[in-house]
Design a protein around this motif. Structure first.
Motif, PDB file in Angstrom:
ATOM      1  N   UNK A 297       4.058   1.844  -0.879  1.00 33.33           N
ATOM      2  CA  UNK A 297       4.639   3.173  -1.037  1.00 33.33           C
ATOM      3  C   UNK A 297       3.559   4.226  -1.243  1.00 33.33           C
ATOM      4  N   UNK A 298       3.834   5.417  -0.722  1.00 29.96           N
ATOM      5  CA  UNK A 298       2.934   6.540  -0.927  1.00 29.96           C
ATOM      6  C   UNK A 298       3.539   7.492  -1.951  1.00 29.96           C
ATOM      7  N   UNK A 299       2.733   7.841  -2.950  1.00 32.03           N
ATOM      8  CA  UNK A 299       3.119   8.768  -4.010  1.00 32.03           C
ATOM      9  C   UNK A 299       2.071   9.872  -4.120  1.00 32.03           C
ATOM     10  N   UNK A 300       2.410  10.902  -4.884  1.00 31.25           N
ATOM     11  CA  UNK A 300       1.352  11.787  -5.343  1.00 31.25           C
ATOM     12  C   UNK A 300       0.343  10.946  -6.124  1.00 31.25           C
ATOM     13  N   UNK A 301      -0.935  11.256  -5.994  1.00 26.50           N
ATOM     14  CA  UNK A 301      -1.968  10.443  -6.636  1.00 26.50           C
ATOM     15  C   UNK A 301      -1.740  10.340  -8.144  1.00 26.50           C
TER      16      UNK A 301
ATOM     17  N   UNK B  79      -1.632   5.414  -1.736  1.00 26.16           N
ATOM     18  CA  UNK B  79      -0.772   4.307  -1.319  1.00 26.16           C
ATOM     19  C   UNK B  79      -0.900   3.180  -2.338  1.00 26.16           C
ATOM     20  N   UNK B  80       0.261   2.683  -2.779  1.00 24.29           N
ATOM     21  CA  UNK B  80       0.323   1.632  -3.795  1.00 24.29           C
ATOM     22  C   UNK B  80       1.080   0.442  -3.227  1.00 24.29           C
ATOM     23  N   UNK B  81       0.590  -0.754  -3.508  1.00 21.22           N
ATOM     24  CA  UNK B  81       1.262  -1.988  -3.081  1.00 21.22           C
ATOM     25  C   UNK B  81       1.799  -2.694  -4.320  1.00 21.22           C
TER      26      UNK B  81
ATOM     27  N   UNK C  16      -1.223   3.547  10.714  1.00 18.33           N
ATOM     28  CA  UNK C  16      -1.531   2.153  11.032  1.00 18.33           C
ATOM     29  C   UNK C  16      -2.113   1.414   9.846  1.00 18.33           C
ATOM     30  N   UNK C  17      -2.942   2.095   9.077  1.00 15.09           N
ATOM     31  CA  UNK C  17      -3.542   1.462   7.893  1.00 15.09           C
ATOM     32  C   UNK C  17      -2.471   1.140   6.856  1.00 15.09           C
ATOM     33  N   UNK C  18      -1.519   2.044   6.672  1.00 11.30           N
ATOM     34  CA  UNK C  18      -0.427   1.791   5.729  1.00 11.30           C
ATOM     35  C   UNK C  18       0.381   0.580   6.180  1.00 11.30           C
TER      36      UNK C  18
ATOM     37  N   UNK D   3       9.728  -2.883   1.602  1.00 14.44           N
ATOM     38  CA  UNK D   3       9.857  -1.435   1.723  1.00 14.44           C
ATOM     39  C   UNK D   3       8.471  -0.868   2.010  1.00 14.44           C
ATOM     40  N   UNK D   4       8.374  -0.070   3.065  1.00 14.48           N
ATOM     41  CA  UNK D   4       7.119   0.603   3.421  1.00 14.48           C
ATOM     42  C   UNK D   4       7.477   2.049   3.688  1.00 14.48           C
TER      43      UNK D   4
END
Length: 287
Positions: free
Chosen positions: A155-159, A208-210, A45-47, A127-128
């Motif tokens: 988008x979610x990536x490795x940190x 998570x990066x915007x 939900x936060x994403x 894109x999410x």
């Protein structure tokens, strides 16, 4: 919010828990597909909320898996979600969610690397996605060529990768990816997600990066030349530029002089604008 959306949200909220979906469909995560399923509804939900107002957008998701983030996007009021999934097991497992979404969710069985983003629905498009680790960077690089078609990417990536996207010059994580992405986009690192939030837990923390496309790139440059210059400079990042730029096939000292850059500097010391100046000098040199 309209009544139809209220009904969709109620139907989505009434679906079985994600762990039941995984068990009923034998959805053991496949390492070769880079699968790590995010089941924490607070985090999904936060994403979804981090992506902004989805009520007027075509939202594109890659690798929905059992549908945790997909549910969150629908619950956040997405006008339409298009989810791209390679794994036929997940396609089958998501059918009850498709029915609950009442026309607001479309599943596409495909490799996201081959999909034309502009063909997936009307603008504005966002894109999410919780990106599969093994193809996250190639996917992003492809989407950078389609930025006029996109309003934003969450988008979610490795940190480690996320930190590269956001790093500034002089920082240890600064590199080719930092330059190309920030040349074209405003990048914000939003929050981290620990391994324990996933099934199975990965060995690394995620972030998570915007990303929001800029109206114009930060400075004038041709993308292919900027990629060449950054590849040469960061390919031998411990060497001075007068040495590392020799692989470009032209006199590095002349290039550096044309861009007004000290030849004894190293790649991590150059700003994005300075890399663009080098790319322009390379263009002028006919290389």
């Amino acid at each position: 919010m309209d009544r139809a959306m209220d009904e969709v949200q109620a139907a989505v909220a009434a679906l079985p828990p994600l762990r039941e979906v995984i068990a009923a469909n034998d959805l053991g995560a496949k390492k070769q597909l880079g699968q790590n399923f995010l089941l924490d509804l607070n985090l999904t939900g936060r994403i979804a909320r981090s992506a902004g107002d989805l009520s007027k957008s075509t939202v594109i998701e890659v690798g929905p898996g059992p549908g945790g983030l997909t549910r969150a996007l629908l619950l956040a009021g997405a006008r339409r979600v298009v989810a791209i999934e390679r794994d036929p097991r997940c396609i089958a497992a998501l059918q009850p969610l498709v029915e609950a979404a009442a026309g607001r969710l479309t599943l596409i069985e495909a490799d996201a690397l081959t999909v034309d983003i502009a063909s997936l629905g009307p603008a504005p498009r966002r894109i999410v996605a919780n990106l599969p680790y093994n193809v996250a960077t190639p996917l992003l690089m492809g989407w950078l060529d389609a930025l006029p078609e996109l309003q934003s990417m969450t988008l979610m990536f490795q940190k480690e990768v996320a930190e590269r996207l956001r790093a500034g010059h002089g920082e240890e994580a600064y590199g080719r990816l930092s330059v190309i992405v920030q040349w074209l986009c405003a990048a914000d690192l939003l929050f981290d997600i620990p391994p324990r939030a996933f099934t199975p837990p990965p060995k690394v923390t995620s972030s998570v990066v915007h990303l929001v496309p800029r109206p114009q790139p930060l400075a004038p440059a041709e993308k292919n030349l900027l990629e060449r210059v950054t590849a040469a400079a960061f390919g031998q990042r411990r060497k001075m530029l007068r040495q590392s730029l020799k692989s470009l096939g032209t006199d590095p000292l002349a290039l550096l002089a044309a861009a007004d850059i000290e030849p004894t500097l190293r790649a991590e010391h150059l700003s994005i604008a300075q890399f663009c100046a080098l790319a322009e000098a390379l263009r002028t040199a006919g290389r």
